[in-house]
Design a protein around this motif. Sequence first.
Motif, PDB file in Angstrom:
ATOM      1  N   PHE B 468       0.837  -1.201   0.000  1.00 58.20           N
ATOM      2  CA  PHE B 468       0.000   0.000   0.000  1.00 58.20           C
ATOM      3  C   PHE B 468       0.870   1.249   0.000  1.00 58.20           C
ATOM      4  CE2 PHE B 468      -2.801   2.943   2.534  1.00 58.20           C
ATOM      5  CZ  PHE B 468      -3.771   3.092   1.580  1.00 58.20           C
ATOM      6  N   LEU B 469       1.878   1.280   0.906  1.00 56.60           N
ATOM      7  CA  LEU B 469       2.764   2.438   0.972  1.00 56.60           C
ATOM      8  C   LEU B 469       3.545   2.585  -0.326  1.00 56.60           C
ATOM      9  CD1 LEU B 469       4.230   4.721   2.765  1.00 56.60           C
ATOM     10  CD2 LEU B 469       6.099   3.078   2.728  1.00 56.60           C
ATOM     11  N   LEU B 470       4.066   1.476  -0.834  1.00 52.31           N
ATOM     12  CA  LEU B 470       4.862   1.534  -2.057  1.00 52.31           C
ATOM     13  C   LEU B 470       4.014   2.076  -3.212  1.00 52.31           C
ATOM     14  CD1 LEU B 470       7.585   0.945  -3.349  1.00 52.31           C
ATOM     15  CD2 LEU B 470       6.846  -1.379  -3.781  1.00 52.31           C
ATOM     16  N   GLY B 471       2.773   1.608  -3.283  1.00 52.99           N
ATOM     17  CA  GLY B 471       1.868   2.085  -4.333  1.00 52.99           C
ATOM     18  C   GLY B 471       1.651   3.587  -4.230  1.00 52.99           C
ATOM     19  N   ARG B 472       1.433   4.065  -3.006  1.00 58.20           N
ATOM     20  CA  ARG B 472       1.244   5.506  -2.799  1.00 58.20           C
ATOM     21  C   ARG B 472       2.506   6.280  -3.156  1.00 58.20           C
ATOM     22  NH1 ARG B 472      -2.623   7.760   0.693  1.00 58.20           N
ATOM     23  NH2 ARG B 472      -1.060   9.180   1.502  1.00 58.20           N
ATOM     24  N   PHE B 473       3.653   5.720  -2.788  1.00 55.60           N
ATOM     25  CA  PHE B 473       4.924   6.394  -3.040  1.00 55.60           C
ATOM     26  C   PHE B 473       5.181   6.501  -4.544  1.00 55.60           C
ATOM     27  CE2 PHE B 473       9.732   6.556  -2.119  1.00 55.60           C
ATOM     28  CZ  PHE B 473       9.668   7.918  -1.854  1.00 55.60           C
ATOM     29  N   VAL B 474       4.910   5.403  -5.250  1.00 58.86           N
ATOM     30  CA  VAL B 474       5.103   5.412  -6.700  1.00 58.86           C
ATOM     31  C   VAL B 474       4.218   6.479  -7.341  1.00 58.86           C
ATOM     32  CG1 VAL B 474       4.624   4.098  -8.804  1.00 58.86           C
ATOM     33  CG2 VAL B 474       5.907   3.037  -6.940  1.00 58.86           C
ATOM     34  N   ARG B 475       2.964   6.542  -6.896  1.00 58.72           N
ATOM     35  CA  ARG B 475       2.059   7.541  -7.458  1.00 58.72           C
ATOM     36  C   ARG B 475       2.551   8.959  -7.165  1.00 58.72           C
ATOM     37  NH1 ARG B 475      -3.332   6.028  -5.163  1.00 58.72           N
ATOM     38  NH2 ARG B 475      -2.143   4.131  -4.784  1.00 58.72           N
ATOM     39  N   ALA B 476       3.009   9.164  -5.905  1.00 56.04           N
ATOM     40  CA  ALA B 476       3.498  10.490  -5.534  1.00 56.04           C
ATOM     41  C   ALA B 476       4.700  10.876  -6.390  1.00 56.04           C
ATOM     42  CB  ALA B 476       3.878  10.501  -4.049  1.00 56.04           C
ATOM     43  N   LEU B 477       5.610   9.904  -6.612  1.00 50.15           N
ATOM     44  CA  LEU B 477       6.796  10.179  -7.429  1.00 50.15           C
ATOM     45  C   LEU B 477       6.390  10.542  -8.854  1.00 50.15           C
ATOM     46  CD1 LEU B 477       9.123   7.324  -6.143  1.00 50.15           C
ATOM     47  CD2 LEU B 477       9.594   9.775  -5.975  1.00 50.15           C
ATOM     48  N   ARG B 478       5.445   9.784  -9.398  1.00 51.37           N
ATOM     49  CA  ARG B 478       5.024  10.056 -10.771  1.00 51.37           C
ATOM     50  C   ARG B 478       4.384  11.424 -10.876  1.00 51.37           C
ATOM     51  NH1 ARG B 478       3.203   3.900 -12.206  1.00 51.37           N
ATOM     52  NH2 ARG B 478       5.183   3.307 -13.149  1.00 51.37           N
ATOM     53  N   ASN B 479       3.626  11.804  -9.828  1.00 51.66           N
ATOM     54  CA  ASN B 479       3.015  13.130  -9.835  1.00 51.66           C
ATOM     55  C   ASN B 479       4.077  14.219  -9.854  1.00 51.66           C
ATOM     56  OD1 ASN B 479       0.401  12.376  -9.933  1.00 51.66           O
ATOM     57  ND2 ASN B 479       0.088  12.386  -7.708  1.00 51.66           N
ATOM     58  N   GLU B 480       5.234  13.926  -9.257  1.00 52.97           N
ATOM     59  CA  GLU B 480       6.311  14.923  -9.263  1.00 52.97           C
ATOM     60  C   GLU B 480       7.210  14.738 -10.470  1.00 52.97           C
ATOM     61  OE1 GLU B 480       7.978  16.168  -5.771  1.00 52.97           O
ATOM     62  OE2 GLU B 480       6.129  15.916  -4.619  1.00 52.97           O
ATOM     63  N   GLU B 481       6.684  14.067 -11.500  1.00 52.00           N
ATOM     64  CA  GLU B 481       7.375  13.902 -12.780  1.00 52.00           C
ATOM     65  C   GLU B 481       8.640  13.064 -12.691  1.00 52.00           C
ATOM     66  OE1 GLU B 481       7.284  17.211 -15.461  1.00 52.00           O
ATOM     67  OE2 GLU B 481       5.165  16.622 -15.496  1.00 52.00           O
ATOM     68  N   PHE B 482       8.717  12.207 -11.681  1.00 50.25           N
ATOM     69  CA  PHE B 482       9.790  11.220 -11.687  1.00 50.25           C
ATOM     70  C   PHE B 482       9.454  10.158 -12.736  1.00 50.25           C
ATOM     71  CE2 PHE B 482      11.035  13.114  -7.764  1.00 50.25           C
ATOM     72  CZ  PHE B 482      12.365  12.771  -7.595  1.00 50.25           C
ATOM     73  N   TYR B 483      10.493   9.595 -13.304  1.00 44.32           N
ATOM     74  CA  TYR B 483      10.314   8.467 -14.212  1.00 44.32           C
ATOM     75  C   TYR B 483      10.390   7.204 -13.356  1.00 44.32           C
ATOM     76  CZ  TYR B 483      11.713   4.948 -17.626  1.00 44.32           C
ATOM     77  OH  TYR B 483      11.803   3.819 -18.371  1.00 44.32           O
ATOM     78  N   VAL B 484       9.284   6.486 -13.227  1.00 40.86           N
ATOM     79  CA  VAL B 484       9.259   5.292 -12.387  1.00 40.86           C
ATOM     80  C   VAL B 484       8.995   4.084 -13.276  1.00 40.86           C
ATOM     81  CG1 VAL B 484       8.199   4.180 -10.397  1.00 40.86           C
ATOM     82  CG2 VAL B 484       8.314   6.655 -10.505  1.00 40.86           C
ATOM     83  N   ASN B 485       9.948   3.200 -13.342  1.00 37.07           N
ATOM     84  CA  ASN B 485       9.862   2.073 -14.270  1.00 37.07           C
ATOM     85  C   ASN B 485       9.873   0.767 -13.485  1.00 37.07           C
ATOM     86  OD1 ASN B 485       9.939   0.540 -16.580  1.00 37.07           O
ATOM     87  ND2 ASN B 485      12.162   0.675 -16.768  1.00 37.07           N
ATOM     88  N   ARG B 486       8.862  -0.054 -13.706  1.00 36.65           N
ATOM     89  CA  ARG B 486       8.833  -1.340 -13.021  1.00 36.65           C
ATOM     90  C   ARG B 486       9.696  -2.335 -13.769  1.00 36.65           C
ATOM     91  NH1 ARG B 486       4.094  -5.671 -11.829  1.00 36.65           N
ATOM     92  NH2 ARG B 486       5.686  -7.142 -11.205  1.00 36.65           N
ATOM     93  N   LEU B 487      10.633  -2.961 -13.085  1.00 33.13           N
ATOM     94  CA  LEU B 487      11.502  -3.939 -13.734  1.00 33.13           C
ATOM     95  C   LEU B 487      10.871  -5.316 -13.665  1.00 33.13           C
ATOM     96  CD1 LEU B 487      14.922  -2.782 -12.297  1.00 33.13           C
ATOM     97  CD2 LEU B 487      13.944  -2.251 -14.518  1.00 33.13           C
ATOM     98  N   HIS B 488      11.182  -6.143 -14.654  1.00 34.97           N
ATOM     99  CA  HIS B 488      10.587  -7.480 -14.679  1.00 34.97           C
ATOM    100  C   HIS B 488      11.463  -8.458 -13.916  1.00 34.97           C
ATOM    101  CE1 HIS B 488       7.431  -6.169 -17.310  1.00 34.97           C
ATOM    102  NE2 HIS B 488       8.349  -5.490 -17.959  1.00 34.97           N
ATOM    103  N   THR B 489      11.554  -8.231 -12.617  1.00 42.94           N
ATOM    104  CA  THR B 489      12.342  -9.106 -11.748  1.00 42.94           C
ATOM    105  C   THR B 489      11.389  -9.875 -10.859  1.00 42.94           C
ATOM    106  OG1 THR B 489      12.506  -7.201 -10.310  1.00 42.94           O
ATOM    107  CG2 THR B 489      14.388  -7.650 -11.716  1.00 42.94           C
ATOM    108  N   GLU B 490      11.938 -10.832 -10.103  1.00 41.62           N
ATOM    109  CA  GLU B 490      11.044 -11.645  -9.283  1.00 41.62           C
ATOM    110  C   GLU B 490      10.421 -10.831  -8.161  1.00 41.62           C
ATOM    111  OE1 GLU B 490      12.188 -15.660  -8.064  1.00 41.62           O
ATOM    112  OE2 GLU B 490      13.360 -15.741  -9.904  1.00 41.62           O
ATOM    113  N   GLN B 491      11.268 -10.019  -7.467  1.00 38.06           N
ATOM    114  CA  GLN B 491      10.690  -9.121  -6.474  1.00 38.06           C
ATOM    115  C   GLN B 491      10.168  -7.889  -7.199  1.00 38.06           C
ATOM    116  OE1 GLN B 491      14.262  -8.818  -4.149  1.00 38.06           O
ATOM    117  NE2 GLN B 491      13.336  -9.941  -2.463  1.00 38.06           N
TER     118      GLN B 491
END
Lengths: 561, 561
Positions: B468-491
């Motif tokens: 939940f926190l990670l999801g919120r953090f990712v959204r917050a980062l994207r809102n601040e125009e960070f480039y957030v890329n999910r890698l295709h790793t196991e974790q």
Amino acid sequence: MDTTNVVLHTVHQAAEAVAHTAEGSGQGITHMMMLLIIQLAIIIIVAKVGGYLSQRFLKMPSVLGELASGMLIGPYALGSKIVLPDFGPVFTEHAGFAASAELYGIATLASIILLFLAGLETDIAAFLRYSVVGSVVGLGGLLTAFVIGDLTAVLWPGNGIHNFMDPAALFLGVISVATSVGITARILAEKRKMASPEGVTILAGAVFDDVFGIVALAIVMGMAKVSMSGGSVNWGEIGIIAAKAIGFFVLVTALGLAFARKITAAIKQFKSKEIMVAICFGLAMLLAGLAEMAGLAMIIGAYIMGLALSRTDLAHEIEEHLEGVNNILVPIFFCVMGMMVDFAAMKPVLLFGAVYSLLAVVSKVAGCGLPAWAMRFNMRGALRIGLGMLPRGEVALIVAGIGLAAGIIDQGTFGVAIMMTVVTTMLAPPLLVKSFNGESGLRKEMAGSSEDVDSIDLEFPTHDITEFLLGRFVRALRNEEFYVNRLHTEQLTYQVRKDDIMFVMIEDGNKLHINAAEEHQTLVRLMLTEELLSLSDLLDATQKMEDLQTMGSGLLANMFC
Amino acid sequence: MDTTNVVLHTVHQAAEAVAHTAEGSGQGITHMMMLLIIQLAIIIIVAKVGGYLSQRFLKMPSVLGELASGMLIGPYALGSKIVLPDFGPVFTEHAGFAASAELYGIATLASIILLFLAGLETDIAAFLRYSVVGSVVGLGGLLTAFVIGDLTAVLWPGNGIHNFMDPAALFLGVISVATSVGITARILAEKRKMASPEGVTILAGAVFDDVFGIVALAIVMGMAKVSMSGGSVNWGEIGIIAAKAIGFFVLVTALGLAFARKITAAIKQFKSKEIMVAICFGLAMLLAGLAEMAGLAMIIGAYIMGLALSRTDLAHEIEEHLEGVNNILVPIFFCVMGMMVDFAAMKPVLLFGAVYSLLAVVSKVAGCGLPAWAMRFNMRGALRIGLGMLPRGEVALIVAGIGLAAGIIDQGTFGVAIMMTVVTTMLAPPLLVKSFNGESGLRKEMAGSSEDVDSIDLEFPTHDITEFLLGRFVRALRNEEFYVNRLHTEQLTYQVRKDDIMFVMIEDGNKLHINAAEEHQTLVRLMLTEELLSLSDLLDATQKMEDLQTMGSGLLANMFC
């Protein structure tokens, strides 16, 4: 501009040269692939826009818009007029068929996915629980629709069909059989009537309709194939074919259900959910192929594999992972079906189509309504149930497509099947909404049982907390062996069922509505309270764990050391 | 048993009869579809299991297992021995091609999806930011690989290629160009080296490699098509072709980027995310078709559309929605590519293949390593960067497939391309891991800048709170125009970047690790603190809002009134 033309021409020559080196059917595979991708691009854009328009402005299911856009861009309409410079028209007939093999292959793949998902979403517990009311309503509608559909073809003058066993007649019977309950479920959810006696009866009847519809299709496919091969179909032979079809269905389903847990346990060795889902889907395709080889239809195998997996905990993983595939491929299927409607071939059969469609309405309303009326509903309730079972959808289209591809029905009859699907799907929503105005649908002497549906409404500070709680609640319910089915409605809506408990959860921004019959309110409230308490504990723990604010200061403190 | 055989035979006759009524190529469309679905079933199961085995036991990317399983079940190996009773072998050659048009169509669709996603994941900001180091490393590797690949074909005796401009030579050059950085990114993430100077340089180089690789492909496709059509390619003409290819790329990309926000604003009118995603994908296919018509390759158009949309907020919606499609269709693509490997045709070119593969290793290590060494790295660092850029993947396979389908390269050369892909992908991980042992990769005089990567570790009470926190953090980062890329790793791993800030977030059960270079720790801690405080506020509000426990008792109280 002139150079562009020259270059385009050169490129064209190059493409021609390339095409000729490939030893294909004269058209190189590269060219075929380009055409396929352009077709898919046009199909998906037009189908999605069409689906949107029909949902938004006509308040109709998107399938209608997808079908209509297919009719529009098909080779028998505008399609032949979309011409690529140097490459010719985008949509043309291929050997009398409106789609190339590669385009039809993608549509076929989509039909397998559709029926696999339908199987997965089948609620077998409800099948057993509501076996009386469900089977009576489901079977009543099915038999009536089949017989009337077949007889319409036989009795209609001048179409050359004189025999109840004629493959075309059998197909016109079976095409009108399968109810597509999606639009009904959406209306019931919107009107908060899903937990009403009529709602429960419709949903139970739809489960039976699904299962028996697949069995009926299996039988008809067997009969049609024997008929097509020139064999005369006598009643003894029908008995054998029916026994085989039912046998295949029952045997494979029973084996599937019996071994589902073992199979999924083996598949779970792969750890990764992506792999599990892909392998389950692979197995569905494999069983689809086997069903076809056994003389049935591929969608029967796909449905059975879905049914077998429906009680495993992989079921909703698969549904979730296939959502994206569903979203991209299924509209392609509906659009391609629309493309196959040949307006010229339909002209002579328009009147027949109108009568066939009208009788398809009557047959379901009477076939489902009368048994309901005989049981515990008054005329109002019986009408509601009949109208709820009225819409036909994807199965009718797939079966019609199978018949057309196999040459069992002609272009005109295929158009009639599409017409019937469109008419029944368009008539159901307004009639259903209207029928639900007014009094109880139960007979007076039966009306004792509570019928009031109450709404529990919770409000949270933000939308993501609502979502978080709802996610936890859904997981908790599934752990307690509730059947939780996500409906394809605009708001996130779950239908929850176990034994005779049934309620609906609707997420609405930061609010959560739970609709349940009065008699189940206590239970729902208890479970929800438990979940709220455990959420509260979790939040407490998160707050205290190191105190989030302390964690924050800790993070900041580290900056300076 | 005897009756079964009789019935199977009857069914077969029926199928034959049905087949003959369809006016197809002699085989009815129904039969073709059955074969297609059985092929897809086998392909997906075998490919997924193969991918799993290679990931789990060889610690290699799944693409290797998918390719290998394709080789195994292809018509040149076991495939011809998988025989359906009465229907013949499942996998056969179709007019000299290892896949039927309908199967190849699905593989082609998958290749479009792959390159569309690659474009979407391109970090244009990094492209501009790291333009010096990225372009030097990326371009160095690209040119070296292209020239060496092409020259190997020209200088190798007895293959009939004597000209640098020979289409086959051009293809062998361009096949060896595109780095597939996925496996490198995974290793960097695992070894927590993604934020190291080498890691940043590799990822920046890979962005350039992607973009320039597509431009190079566009040029080569243009040249090859002119060559194939019998035109002699002189340098003046090459200039024109190159200018056209680059012009197409730059113009369409610039238009795309300029109008991306307008286009997405229009698409957002549809409200539903499913429709938006489907329409964007439709546009990608449309541009793919246009690129092919303009004499380039379809994947170029798909990549450009991805690139154009990469800076819009629809980008990660599309990625998420296409994940399921990716999971099902992309392994089919790799498996079909493996199926096309004709072992008999490869025998005479095995030695050539080995040399070509070896030189493909040397060319990237030298071509990327030397420029890096010239800039600020020592030999150790340069080697790391060269090895990180070594693996080739999906683009090499797609380009080889295009060449084979168009008849530009033969079966043997196609096999060589697959061999090179496999060799480079297999060599990279162990070498890369080994190279990262030991000291800093920066030159002494450059080593002033901080190189330490620190980990911030947070622990939460449960996994879903972490998520939940990670999801919120990712959204917050994207809102601040960070480039957030999910890698295709196991974790669940996210790479986050903006300007020269770069860090990695890894979810590990109920823990969250954030790796950042020391110089960015302060910023990351500040942002995280902000997010933790806002989470804390939210939890407070949820706790207090009516007090969850009170809400619970409220729910219970209602039971008795």
